[in-house]
Design an enzyme around this catalytic site. Structure first.
Site, PDB file in Angstrom:
ATOM      1  N   LYS A 181       0.874  -1.260   0.003  1.00 59.25           N
ATOM      2  CA  LYS A 181       0.200   0.187  -0.182  1.00 59.25           C
ATOM      3  C   LYS A 181       1.133   1.109  -0.218  1.00 59.25           C
ATOM      4  O   LYS A 181       2.449   0.989   0.295  1.00 59.25           O
ATOM      5  CB  LYS A 181      -1.045  -0.111   1.488  1.00 59.25           C
ATOM      6  CG  LYS A 181      -1.460  -0.993   1.451  1.00 59.25           C
ATOM      7  CD  LYS A 181      -2.791  -2.102   0.687  1.00 59.25           C
ATOM      8  CE  LYS A 181      -2.728  -3.540   0.864  1.00 59.25           C
ATOM      9  NZ  LYS A 181      -3.787  -3.833   0.224  1.00 59.25           N
TER      10      LYS A 181
HETATM   11  C1  LIG Z   1      -4.736  -5.717   0.860  1.00 56.57           C
HETATM   12  C2  LIG Z   1      -5.381  -5.293   0.935  1.00 56.57           C
HETATM   13  C3  LIG Z   1      -6.218  -5.812   2.320  1.00 56.57           C
HETATM   14  C4  LIG Z   1      -5.937  -6.638   3.294  1.00 56.57           C
HETATM   15  O1  LIG Z   1      -4.950  -5.872   3.797  1.00 56.57           O
HETATM   16  P1  LIG Z   1      -3.576  -6.537   4.868  1.00 56.57           P
HETATM   17  O2  LIG Z   1      -3.406  -4.981   6.182  1.00 56.57           O
HETATM   18  O3  LIG Z   1      -2.914  -7.242   4.671  1.00 56.57           O
HETATM   19  O4  LIG Z   1      -4.894  -6.959   6.076  1.00 56.57           O
HETATM   20  C5  LIG Z   1      -8.064  -6.166   2.219  1.00 56.57           C
HETATM   21  N1  LIG Z   1      -8.414  -5.448   1.032  1.00 56.57           N
HETATM   22  C6  LIG Z   1      -8.189  -5.080   0.500  1.00 56.57           C
HETATM   23  C7  LIG Z   1      -8.977  -4.463  -0.434  1.00 56.57           C
HETATM   24  C8  LIG Z   1      -7.010  -4.784   0.205  1.00 56.57           C
HETATM   25  O5  LIG Z   1      -6.001  -4.632  -0.810  1.00 56.57           O
END
Ligand SMILES: *Cc1c(COP(=O)(O)O)cnc(C)c1O
Length: 378
Positions: A181
């Site tokens: 992210k």
């Molecule tokens: C990355 C992601 C998650 C999970 O996030 P984590 O912090 O890795 O648990 C959930 N939903 C979406 C749409 C994502 O892109």
């Protein structure tokens, strides 16, 4: 040349703040976490922020806070990371998959509506690839039907909807700080809400159900505070650490600079692909400002060189890229939903190609990606 899909943007500041936590001896949840929570709440315009170990654990607790459980249905996109659907199952409820709008890869009020039933309790829109979903119609639909709206904003820190930062629109919003992210703490997440009671209960649930936090016990310094601790319900250990929060604080300082660089890179890609016969670059609706967590183009199904072969050619040339992303309803774990008809989701699976984009990307790297992609159709 080798171009990665993404790369966290860090420098001496991250070392400085994380090093200071190591030297302080207070590694787990503590004052840096509180500071990080306040900073994120301010940044996104939410009343309260609670730090989590991930977006997945934050979404899990968000569903519990809103009383979603067995017998309930939650409408989610299928075109999302599997965690969006998994958290619904984790609380014993049923994910019901809605189709997406191909222009944004997001659910809309119009794609959600046909999936509502008498058992629907909540809507969980995703801001896919950092592109905001069209939230006002979704909020109106939620209000009309008495449904909770929980935003899976895993990809969307720094994105905005009608000039308002993502984080203040739904009843509760959850962010991810995974390295894939825009802002990272290694692993990490944040739940934000304007509801003080929900935030207070979230703090209990992330800390084994304890009525008093470690930080409070430490600061109070009285025997009464130490003895006041009670465990009224079963909770979890979903606490972010001081080490991670220090990393997050350093990352937050550079968020706006990073966003500006990402936006410029996305525009440059758009210019390079404008008018291309087989490539549809992403479009940003007038209501949306994306953080460009991912830059996803569509390769036409009519292309003489199919998407998968284009992808292989990029990989062979050292350009990291990802085809398709994923559709939950086609995964074995959700095989009950395999027969539902989600034509735009399936078109996205067939056409999407995610290209490298990160704040430190150079013109040379981007030119190489563009030239390699253009050359792949020859
Ligand atoms: C990355 C992601 C998650 C999970 O996030 P984590 O912090 O890795 O648990 C959930 N939903 C979406 C749409 C994502 O892109």
């Amino acid at each position: 040349m080798k171009v990665p899909l993404t790369r966290p943007w860090t420098d001496a500041r991250e070392h400085e703040l994380v090093g200071a936590v190591i030297d302080s001896g207070w590694l787990t949840q503590g004052p840096r976490v509180t500071e990080f929570e306040h900073a994120i709440a301010r940044r996104v315009g939410a009343g309260h922020a609670v730090a989590f170990t991930s977006c997945t654990t934050a979404l899990h607790v968000a569903l519990l806070l809103h009383g979603i459980g067995p017998g309930d249905e939650v409408v989610v996109p299928s075109y999302t990371w599997i965690a969006t659907a998994n958290v619904v199952r984790m609380v014993g409820a049923t994910p019901v998959f809605a189709d997406i709008d191909l222009a944004t890869f997001n659910v809309t009020a119009a794609t959600i509506e046909p999936r509502l039933s008498s058992r629907t309790r909540a809507l969980m829109p995703v801001h896919q690839f950092g592109m905001p979903a069209d939230m006002h119609p979704i909020m109106t639909l939620g209000r009309e039907r008495g449904l909770t709206v929980i935003e899976d904003a895993a990809c969307a820190i720094g994105s905005a909807y009608r000039s308002q930062p993502i984080g203040g629109l739904g009843n509760t919003t959850c962010f991810s700080f995974h390295p894939r992210k825009v802002l990272t703490t290694g692993e990490g997440g944040m739940l934000v809400t304007d509801d003080a009671e929900l935030a207070a209960r979230a703090r209990v649930l992330i800390n084994h159900g304890a009525s008093v936090s470690d930080l409070h016990k430490h600061q109070a310094g009285t025997v009464e505070a130490l003895l006041a601790e009670e465990f009224g319900e079963v909770g979890y250990n979903y606490r972010l650490t001081n080490l991670q929060a220090a990393l997050g604080l350093a990352q937050l300082e550079r968020l706006d600079d990073g966003l500006a660089l990402r936006i410029a890179r996305a525009r440059r890609y758009n210019d390079c692909f404008a008018g291309h016969r087989w490539i549809t670059p992403p479009t940003e609706p007038s209501y949306a400002q994306s953080n460009w967590q991912s830059y996803a183009v569509r390769i036409s199904q009519e292309s003489p060189v199919p998407r998968n072969r284009v992808t292989q050619r990029l990989l062979d040339a050292g350009v990291a890229c990802r085809p398709a992303y994923m559709a939950c309803h086609l995964q074995p774990v959700y095989r009950d939903s395999i027969s539902i008809n989600l034509p735009n989701t399936e078109a996205a699976l067939a056409e999407v190609l995610i290209l490298p984009l990160y704040s430190q990307m150079t013109d040379e790297e981007q030119d190489y990606v563009v030239a390699t992609l253009n050359g792949a159709f020859a």
